[in-house]
Design an enzyme around this catalytic site. Structure first.
Site, PDB file in Angstrom:
ATOM      1  N   LEU A   8       5.928 -12.861   0.338  1.00 25.61           N
ATOM      2  CA  LEU A   8       5.536 -12.760   1.866  1.00 25.61           C
ATOM      3  C   LEU A   8       3.839 -12.092   1.801  1.00 25.61           C
ATOM      4  O   LEU A   8       3.754 -11.035   1.012  1.00 25.61           O
ATOM      5  CB  LEU A   8       6.442 -11.824   2.382  1.00 25.61           C
ATOM      6  N   GLY A  11       1.335 -10.639   6.882  1.00 29.10           N
ATOM      7  CA  GLY A  11       1.174  -9.565   7.788  1.00 29.10           C
ATOM      8  C   GLY A  11      -0.011  -9.052   7.916  1.00 29.10           C
ATOM      9  O   GLY A  11      -0.984  -9.479   6.898  1.00 29.10           O
ATOM     10  N   ARG A  15      -2.625  -0.819   9.559  1.00 28.52           N
ATOM     11  CA  ARG A  15      -3.133   0.526   8.929  1.00 28.52           C
ATOM     12  C   ARG A  15      -4.021   0.634   8.052  1.00 28.52           C
ATOM     13  O   ARG A  15      -4.681   1.602   7.767  1.00 28.52           O
ATOM     14  CB  ARG A  15      -1.829   1.331   8.438  1.00 28.52           C
ATOM     15  N   THR A  81      10.368 -10.533   8.440  1.00 26.87           N
ATOM     16  CA  THR A  81      10.462 -11.084   7.093  1.00 26.87           C
ATOM     17  C   THR A  81      11.406 -12.247   6.824  1.00 26.87           C
ATOM     18  O   THR A  81      11.132 -13.228   6.230  1.00 26.87           O
ATOM     19  CB  THR A  81      11.009  -9.901   6.139  1.00 26.87           C
ATOM     20  N   GLY A 104       3.733  -9.528  -1.044  1.00 28.70           N
ATOM     21  CA  GLY A 104       2.441  -9.476  -1.195  1.00 28.70           C
ATOM     22  C   GLY A 104       1.680  -7.867  -1.391  1.00 28.70           C
ATOM     23  O   GLY A 104       0.873  -7.663  -1.999  1.00 28.70           O
ATOM     24  N   ASP A 105       2.304  -7.044  -0.706  1.00 28.80           N
ATOM     25  CA  ASP A 105       1.940  -5.633  -0.548  1.00 28.80           C
ATOM     26  C   ASP A 105       2.868  -4.661  -1.408  1.00 28.80           C
ATOM     27  O   ASP A 105       2.604  -3.548  -1.389  1.00 28.80           O
ATOM     28  CB  ASP A 105       1.900  -5.282   1.042  1.00 28.80           C
ATOM     29  N   ARG A 315     -22.101  -8.002 -19.318  1.00 26.81           N
ATOM     30  CA  ARG A 315     -21.771  -8.817 -18.015  1.00 26.81           C
ATOM     31  C   ARG A 315     -20.967 -10.173 -18.261  1.00 26.81           C
ATOM     32  O   ARG A 315     -20.973 -10.492 -19.434  1.00 26.81           O
ATOM     33  CB  ARG A 315     -23.071  -9.300 -17.004  1.00 26.81           C
ATOM     34  N   LYS A 333     -26.118 -10.734 -20.515  1.00 30.13           N
ATOM     35  CA  LYS A 333     -25.284 -11.757 -19.729  1.00 30.13           C
ATOM     36  C   LYS A 333     -25.277 -12.992 -20.210  1.00 30.13           C
ATOM     37  O   LYS A 333     -26.268 -13.551 -20.702  1.00 30.13           O
ATOM     38  CB  LYS A 333     -26.088 -11.596 -18.214  1.00 30.13           C
ATOM     39  N   ASN A 368     -35.132 -15.607 -17.997  1.00 27.11           N
ATOM     40  CA  ASN A 368     -34.521 -16.701 -18.022  1.00 27.11           C
ATOM     41  C   ASN A 368     -34.327 -17.273 -16.728  1.00 27.11           C
ATOM     42  O   ASN A 368     -33.802 -18.425 -16.401  1.00 27.11           O
ATOM     43  CB  ASN A 368     -32.846 -16.126 -18.198  1.00 27.11           C
TER      44      ASN A 368
HETATM   45  C1  UD1 Z   1      10.629  -4.088   4.938  1.00 21.66           C
HETATM   46  C2  UD1 Z   1      12.134  -4.252   5.168  1.00 21.66           C
HETATM   47  C3  UD1 Z   1      12.608  -2.855   4.696  1.00 21.66           C
HETATM   48  C4  UD1 Z   1      12.166  -2.307   3.441  1.00 21.66           C
HETATM   49  C5  UD1 Z   1      10.706  -2.425   3.455  1.00 21.66           C
HETATM   50  C6  UD1 Z   1      10.194  -2.062   2.012  1.00 21.66           C
HETATM   51  C7  UD1 Z   1      12.822  -5.932   6.489  1.00 21.66           C
HETATM   52  C8  UD1 Z   1      13.135  -6.392   7.887  1.00 21.66           C
HETATM   53  N1  UD1 Z   1      12.725  -4.662   6.356  1.00 21.66           N
HETATM   54  O1  UD1 Z   1      10.230  -3.441   6.182  1.00 21.66           O
HETATM   55  O2  UD1 Z   1      14.081  -3.010   4.637  1.00 21.66           O
HETATM   56  O3  UD1 Z   1      12.537  -1.058   3.396  1.00 21.66           O
HETATM   57  O4  UD1 Z   1      10.137  -3.846   3.775  1.00 21.66           O
HETATM   58  O5  UD1 Z   1       8.918  -2.128   1.973  1.00 21.66           O
HETATM   59  O6  UD1 Z   1      12.785  -6.932   5.900  1.00 21.66           O
HETATM   60  N2  UD1 Z   1       5.754 -10.446   6.574  1.00 21.66           N
HETATM   61  C9  UD1 Z   1       5.382 -11.423   6.738  1.00 21.66           C
HETATM   62  N3  UD1 Z   1       5.762 -12.055   7.968  1.00 21.66           N
HETATM   63  C10 UD1 Z   1       6.499 -11.280   9.012  1.00 21.66           C
HETATM   64  C11 UD1 Z   1       6.800 -10.020   8.571  1.00 21.66           C
HETATM   65  C12 UD1 Z   1       6.441  -9.365   7.316  1.00 21.66           C
HETATM   66  O7  UD1 Z   1       4.925 -12.020   5.892  1.00 21.66           O
HETATM   67  O8  UD1 Z   1       6.681 -11.713  10.028  1.00 21.66           O
HETATM   68  C13 UD1 Z   1       5.594  -9.489   5.273  1.00 21.66           C
HETATM   69  C14 UD1 Z   1       4.358  -8.550   5.224  1.00 21.66           C
HETATM   70  O9  UD1 Z   1       3.281  -9.241   5.051  1.00 21.66           O
HETATM   71  C15 UD1 Z   1       4.714  -7.512   4.073  1.00 21.66           C
HETATM   72  C16 UD1 Z   1       6.282  -7.636   3.888  1.00 21.66           C
HETATM   73  O10 UD1 Z   1       6.657  -8.976   4.505  1.00 21.66           O
HETATM   74  O11 UD1 Z   1       4.189  -8.128   2.816  1.00 21.66           O
HETATM   75  C17 UD1 Z   1       6.984  -6.726   4.545  1.00 21.66           C
HETATM   76  O12 UD1 Z   1       6.696  -6.493   5.979  1.00 21.66           O
HETATM   77  P1  UD1 Z   1       6.597  -5.074   6.612  1.00 21.66           P
HETATM   78  O13 UD1 Z   1       6.648  -5.512   8.177  1.00 21.66           O
HETATM   79  O14 UD1 Z   1       5.957  -4.338   6.040  1.00 21.66           O
HETATM   80  O15 UD1 Z   1       8.181  -4.776   6.809  1.00 21.66           O
HETATM   81  P2  UD1 Z   1       8.785  -3.166   6.800  1.00 21.66           P
HETATM   82  O16 UD1 Z   1       8.954  -2.828   8.145  1.00 21.66           O
HETATM   83  O17 UD1 Z   1       8.049  -2.402   5.877  1.00 21.66           O
HETATM   84 CA    CA Z   2       5.991  -2.319   4.644  1.00 24.00          CA
END
Ligand code: UD1
Ligand code: CA
Length: 451
Positions: A8, A11, A15, A81, A104-105, A315, A333, A368
């Site tokens: 995933l 997002g 922040r 999610t 992904g994060d 390089r 390089k 070069n």
């Molecule tokens: C989510 C979990 C939470 C967990 C936490 C851990 C859910 C509902 N909650 O919360 O239980 O403890 O992660 O970090 O799953 N993303 C998408 N599309 C969306 C929403 C999110 O791709 O529509 C991706 C975001 O880019 C991110 C990940 O999903 O990589 C998590 O989303 P985020 O909104 O950060 O979830 P949390 O509220 O942190």
């Molecule tokens: Ca998060």
């Protein structure tokens, strides 16, 4: 069990306060998304699907640059999610293996943890990765009864008793692909955020009589990144781990805390890396290579016994054979430096080939670039390039040839020849003394005029 990855990455990462999508912020020289992809790649997945949304084109390009077989599912609107995972369904239609959801994060999940999840999958329909949180904050809480995971409650929806639970959701989930999408099909969004929570599949699965469990990993692995301070902490954590890994595999680091590695740096045992060395991506140091203080290396290969630095810059495309020497304030390089060749002081060697045992004098430059195109310089074996030689490429200097100091070499030099290409020296007897006297007299006159 054959497995596919759903990562995933849709997002925004508000922040981070950045124009760059959050998952593209780098840790140790690679976007955090690539770290997540690398972690998952340890399972040799059948499909790797990245769910994109914010900055989709840039995220897709980065994912493809790392793995050209990656598949993209686009989530036009971020509705949670669960909704994000649902976007991958068409790509896994008819797939009979497992699906593993990663974020992904969340770049640091280890191969060992993923393997343990795969093992737990043998006994349970659904496996969630949890961790004991020192500060559970806003993480989802895992409600367990013995080994059974009953449900996941998001912080926003949790009552005080649930918020007191410290066993938290990392976000990583594994299930049979078909099961996962069946469960996701039943998700609603009747919750505090109005989102389709992936986490709700646990409760749905339990109601259907499926089994669910959570396994725990170290909190350091589930470190999620939402802000710049968290990104900086993640970088520091990565560097600490990588330094320790290097020390444990037999690399000598007299001041490990000052060495900065890339995500993919490879170093053989008994290599020495001195203080304040920085590695960009794609560097390999063989056993016994020695990188001296304050050097910067990227995209290069340093063989056994070679010495680099202090204050050297390698390089992309720098290839050092055994016992080569690259000294202070030398930049290399796209150049192959053959065995035992030396470039010890103040030089630029780019788009070049230096033969075995050749010595390049201080201040030598391979010219070069003609302003439009790059050209190659070839120097043969056991040649001697005099200090401050300009090698105007394309040009070839033969084996055992020499160039005189200060030469501007524009024509090929045959094997064994000495090339001299500079102004001829003329000595004027006594003229220096005469000049000194003239100049001193001039100064005295000027000083008297001022007084
Ligand atoms: C989510 C979990 C939470 C967990 C936490 C851990 C859910 C509902 N909650 O919360 O239980 O403890 O992660 O970090 O799953 N993303 C998408 N599309 C969306 C929403 C999110 O791709 O529509 C991706 C975001 O880019 C991110 C990940 O999903 O990589 C998590 O989303 P985020 O909104 O950060 O979830 P949390 O509220 O942190
Ligand atoms: Ca998060």
């Amino acid at each position: 069990m054959p497995t596919s990855l759903i990562i995933l990455a849709a997002g925004q990462g508000t922040r981070m306060k950045s124009d760059l999508p959050k998952v593209l912020h780098p840790i140790a020289g690679a976007p955090m998304l690539i770290h997540a992809m690398r972690a998952g790649a340890a399972l040799t997945p059948d499909h790797t699907i990245v769910v994109t949304g914010h900055g989709a084109d840039a995220v897709e390009a980065a994912a493809r640059a790392y793995d050209d077989t990656v598949q993209i599912a686009h989530q036009a609107e971020q509705k949670g999610t669960g909704h994000a995972v649902a976007q991958a369904a068409p790509l896994l239609k008819g797939y009979t293996g497992d699906a593993l959801v990663l974020y992904g994060d969340t770049p640091f999940i280890s191969e060992e943890t993923l393997t343990r999840m795969a093992e737990a999958r043998r006994h349970h329909d659904l496996v969630v990765l949890g961790f004991e949180a020192t500060d559970p904050g806003r993480y989802g809480r895992l409600k367990m009864t013995g080994e059974t995971l009953e449900r996941i409650v998001e912080f926003k929806d949790a009552d005080a008793a649930t918020r007191a639970i410290t066993f938290c959701n990392s976000g990583v989930v594994a299930a049979a692909s078909e099961t996962l999408f069946d469960l996701i099909g039943e998700l609603g969004n009747d919750n505090a955020s109005g989102e389709y929570y992936l986490t709700d599949i646990v409760e749905i699965a339990r109601a259907k009589g499926l089994s669910a469990t959570a396994i725990a990993c170290d909190e350091a692995e589930t470190m999620g990144i939402n802000s710049r301070p968290e990104l900086a902490r993640a970088e520091a954590a990565f560097q600490d781990r990588k330094r320790l890994e290097m020390l444990e595999t037999g690399v000598t680091l007299p001041a490990p805390e000052t060495v900065h590695f890339a995500f993919d740096t490879v170093v053989g045992r008994d290599a020495v890396i001195e203080q304040n060395v920085v590695f960009g991506p794609d560097v390999t140091l063989e056993s016994g290579a020695h990188v001296r203080a304050f050097s910067h290396l990227e995209g290069c290969h340093v063989s056994r016994g070679a010495v680099v630095g202090p204050y050297a810059r390698l390089r992309p495309g720098a290839e050092l054979a055994e016992n080569a020497r690259i000294g202070n304030f030398v930049e290399v390089k796209n150049a192959a430096i053959a065995e035992g060749a030396k470039v010890n002081h103040l030089s630029y060697i780019g788009d070049a080939t230096l033969g075995e045992g050749t010595n390049v004098g201080a201040g030598t430059i391979t010219c070069n670039y003609d302003g439009v195109m790059k050209h190659h310089t070839t120097v043969g074996a056991r040649a001697f390039i005099g200090s401050n030689t300009m090698l105007v490429a394309p040009v070839t200097v033969g084996d055992e040839a020499m160039t005189a100091s200060g030469s501007v070499i524009t024509k090929d030099v045959p094997d064994g020849a000495l090339a001299v290409a500079r102004g001829i020296q003329v000595n004027k007897p006594g003229l220096a003394r005469k000049l000194f006297e003239m100049l001193k007299a001039k100064k005295t006159k000027k000083d008297q005029g001022a007084a």
